[in-house]
Design a protein around this motif. Sequence first.
Motif, PDB file in Angstrom:
ATOM      1  N   ILE A  62       0.850  -1.195   0.000  1.00  0.00           N
ATOM      2  CA  ILE A  62       0.000   0.000   0.000  1.00  0.00           C
ATOM      3  C   ILE A  62       0.883   1.241   0.000  1.00  0.00           C
ATOM      4  N   ALA A  63       0.706   2.102  -0.988  1.00  0.00           N
ATOM      5  CA  ALA A  63       1.462   3.356  -1.068  1.00  0.00           C
ATOM      6  C   ALA A  63       0.583   4.498  -0.578  1.00  0.00           C
ATOM      7  N   ILE A  64       1.098   5.264   0.380  1.00  0.00           N
ATOM      8  CA  ILE A  64       0.343   6.353   0.980  1.00  0.00           C
ATOM      9  C   ILE A  64       0.453   7.643   0.174  1.00  0.00           C
ATOM     10  N   SER A  65       1.577   7.853  -0.518  1.00  0.00           N
ATOM     11  CA  SER A  65       1.798   9.122  -1.213  1.00  0.00           C
ATOM     12  C   SER A  65       2.736   8.933  -2.386  1.00  0.00           C
ATOM     13  N   CYS A  66       2.791   9.964  -3.245  1.00  0.00           N
ATOM     14  CA  CYS A  66       3.745   9.936  -4.360  1.00  0.00           C
ATOM     15  C   CYS A  66       5.186   9.916  -3.857  1.00  0.00           C
ATOM     16  N   ASN A  67       5.458  10.671  -2.795  1.00  0.00           N
ATOM     17  CA  ASN A  67       6.809  10.662  -2.235  1.00  0.00           C
ATOM     18  C   ASN A  67       7.198   9.267  -1.768  1.00  0.00           C
ATOM     19  N   ALA A  68       6.251   8.548  -1.177  1.00  0.00           N
ATOM     20  CA  ALA A  68       6.533   7.187  -0.732  1.00  0.00           C
ATOM     21  C   ALA A  68       6.907   6.298  -1.912  1.00  0.00           C
ATOM     22  N   VAL A  69       6.232   6.500  -3.038  1.00  0.00           N
ATOM     23  CA  VAL A  69       6.546   5.718  -4.238  1.00  0.00           C
ATOM     24  C   VAL A  69       7.917   6.089  -4.783  1.00  0.00           C
ATOM     25  N   GLU A  70       8.184   7.388  -4.915  1.00  0.00           N
ATOM     26  CA  GLU A  70       9.445   7.849  -5.497  1.00  0.00           C
ATOM     27  C   GLU A  70      10.654   7.363  -4.697  1.00  0.00           C
ATOM     28  N   TYR A  71      10.629   7.583  -3.392  1.00  0.00           N
ATOM     29  CA  TYR A  71      11.788   7.232  -2.578  1.00  0.00           C
ATOM     30  C   TYR A  71      11.912   5.732  -2.376  1.00  0.00           C
ATOM     31  N   SER A  72      10.797   5.021  -2.302  1.00  0.00           N
ATOM     32  CA  SER A  72      10.858   3.566  -2.203  1.00  0.00           C
ATOM     33  C   SER A  72      11.431   2.970  -3.484  1.00  0.00           C
ATOM     34  N   ASP A  73      11.014   3.514  -4.620  1.00  0.00           N
ATOM     35  CA  ASP A  73      11.521   3.019  -5.901  1.00  0.00           C
ATOM     36  C   ASP A  73      13.022   3.237  -6.012  1.00  0.00           C
ATOM     37  N   LYS A  74      13.466   4.390  -5.554  1.00  0.00           N
ATOM     38  CA  LYS A  74      14.903   4.698  -5.586  1.00  0.00           C
ATOM     39  C   LYS A  74      15.695   3.710  -4.746  1.00  0.00           C
ATOM     40  N   CYS A  76      14.631   0.608  -3.597  1.00  0.00           N
ATOM     41  CA  CYS A  76      14.467  -0.830  -3.864  1.00  0.00           C
ATOM     42  C   CYS A  76      15.153  -1.280  -5.146  1.00  0.00           C
ATOM     43  N   LYS A  77      15.568  -0.308  -5.973  1.00  0.00           N
ATOM     44  CA  LYS A  77      16.320  -0.609  -7.203  1.00  0.00           C
ATOM     45  C   LYS A  77      15.573  -1.625  -8.086  1.00  0.00           C
ATOM     46  N   ASN A  78      14.287  -1.304  -8.345  1.00  0.00           N
ATOM     47  CA  ASN A  78      13.457  -2.095  -9.260  1.00  0.00           C
ATOM     48  C   ASN A  78      13.210  -3.527  -8.799  1.00  0.00           C
ATOM     49  N   THR A  79      13.279  -3.750  -7.505  1.00  0.00           N
ATOM     50  CA  THR A  79      12.984  -5.087  -6.980  1.00  0.00           C
ATOM     51  C   THR A  79      11.670  -5.059  -6.225  1.00  0.00           C
ATOM     52  N   TRP A  80      10.627  -4.564  -6.880  1.00  0.00           N
ATOM     53  CA  TRP A  80       9.319  -4.481  -6.241  1.00  0.00           C
ATOM     54  C   TRP A  80       8.766  -5.888  -5.989  1.00  0.00           C
ATOM     55  N   PRO A  81       8.126  -6.091  -4.835  1.00  0.00           N
ATOM     56  CA  PRO A  81       7.561  -7.417  -4.526  1.00  0.00           C
ATOM     57  C   PRO A  81       6.472  -7.825  -5.514  1.00  0.00           C
ATOM     58  N   ASN A  82       6.305  -9.120  -5.684  1.00  0.00           N
ATOM     59  CA  ASN A  82       5.215  -9.660  -6.487  1.00  0.00           C
ATOM     60  C   ASN A  82       3.983  -9.707  -5.602  1.00  0.00           C
ATOM     61  N   ALA A  83       3.138  -8.675  -5.692  1.00  0.00           N
ATOM     62  CA  ALA A  83       2.036  -8.513  -4.748  1.00  0.00           C
ATOM     63  C   ALA A  83       0.883  -7.786  -5.410  1.00  0.00           C
ATOM     64  N   GLU A 157       9.475   3.314   5.642  1.00  0.00           N
ATOM     65  CA  GLU A 157       9.446   4.769   5.743  1.00  0.00           C
ATOM     66  C   GLU A 157      10.696   5.334   5.076  1.00  0.00           C
ATOM     67  N   SER A 158      10.529   5.787   3.846  1.00  0.00           N
ATOM     68  CA  SER A 158      11.679   6.147   3.010  1.00  0.00           C
ATOM     69  C   SER A 158      11.979   7.646   3.003  1.00  0.00           C
ATOM     70  N   TYR A 159      11.154   8.450   3.674  1.00  0.00           N
ATOM     71  CA  TYR A 159      11.393   9.897   3.694  1.00  0.00           C
ATOM     72  C   TYR A 159      10.797  10.488   4.966  1.00  0.00           C
ATOM     73  N   GLN A 160      11.185  11.713   5.251  1.00  0.00           N
ATOM     74  CA  GLN A 160      10.622  12.429   6.388  1.00  0.00           C
ATOM     75  C   GLN A 160      10.313  13.867   5.987  1.00  0.00           C
ATOM     76  N   ARG A 161       9.382  14.468   6.697  1.00  0.00           N
ATOM     77  CA  ARG A 161       8.990  15.855   6.443  1.00  0.00           C
ATOM     78  C   ARG A 161       9.712  16.764   7.427  1.00  0.00           C
ATOM     79  N   VAL A 162      10.286  17.834   6.911  1.00  0.00           N
ATOM     80  CA  VAL A 162      11.042  18.771   7.734  1.00  0.00           C
ATOM     81  C   VAL A 162      10.472  20.166   7.517  1.00  0.00           C
ATOM     82  N   ALA A 163      10.234  20.895   8.605  1.00  0.00           N
ATOM     83  CA  ALA A 163       9.644  22.223   8.507  1.00  0.00           C
ATOM     84  C   ALA A 163      10.586  23.199   7.815  1.00  0.00           C
ATOM     85  N   ILE A 164      10.028  24.031   6.943  1.00  0.00           N
ATOM     86  CA  ILE A 164      10.777  25.110   6.298  1.00  0.00           C
ATOM     87  C   ILE A 164      10.713  26.334   7.209  1.00  0.00           C
ATOM     88  N   LYS A 165      11.838  26.943   7.485  1.00  0.00           N
ATOM     89  CA  LYS A 165      11.883  28.085   8.386  1.00  0.00           C
ATOM     90  C   LYS A 165      11.303  29.329   7.703  1.00  0.00           C
TER      91      LYS A 165
END
Length: 254
Positions: A62-74, A76-83, A157-165
């Motif tokens: 289950i992908a929660i966001s586009c960022n989750a997809v982008e960073y997970s893809d980076k 996992c190096k194209n080794t996505w599970p068969n699911a 969890e492949s990324y985190q959100r950081v506040a912009i000052k």
Amino acid sequence: MLKFIKIMVKPRLLVTRFAPHAQQVAEKLNEQGIFSIAQPLLKIEEVEHPVSIFHKPYDIVIAISCNAVEYSDKQCKNTWPNARYFAVGKATQLLLTTKIDQSVFIPETDFSSEGLLALPMLQQLTNQTVLILRGVGGREFLRDQLILRGASVDYYESYQRVAIKLSRSTTAHKWQQQAINGAIISSIELLEQLIKITAYEDQRWLKSLTLFASSERILEYATNLGFQKTVLLASISNQELINYFTDEGSYDRD
């Protein structure tokens, strides 16, 4: 019962989405004559994992966001599970489809964890293994509900959100000088950050804005905080945002 009334005031929008989406949407809206300011409030930073869990077998991802997809893809190096794959929203579905080259299921209308959990395929999950792709932190609601239905659940969890000052003393004043009357909000975390960076003396002005979001949960949260004008959007994707404000106009809820 919700009632929607078309308002006559032309929207002047604060776009608080992550970069570069905020800039892209604001640019397109300005081209169509809808005054918009791109103001990302949080930035994304990659979280690297020393050992990937993508080598494990999963029945459901289950992908929660586009960022989750982008960073997970980076990572996992194209080794996505068969699911079987699921996404919370349309934009995430589209991006994930391009990465895995197979169908991705999404809610029919309610693009949220609640909408996802309503799908028939996720009702009985005994002995099913589930991987949730997301950023660091967030609600445990989806995980908890999947476990109650019999699944074992992991996070990636492949990324985190950081506040912009930003300056609390001047930021809201600049928006007021630009006659901003609405804000596009895509998460509760962004709404909380918007409130946090607005000085106390400007809170009343802030809560007079019309908030636009694609989640009932965000709008209910905003209402509880004192926002009175909220609009439920069908989607928060760039193109659908542009279509909404240029083709349909903006709406106020009472």
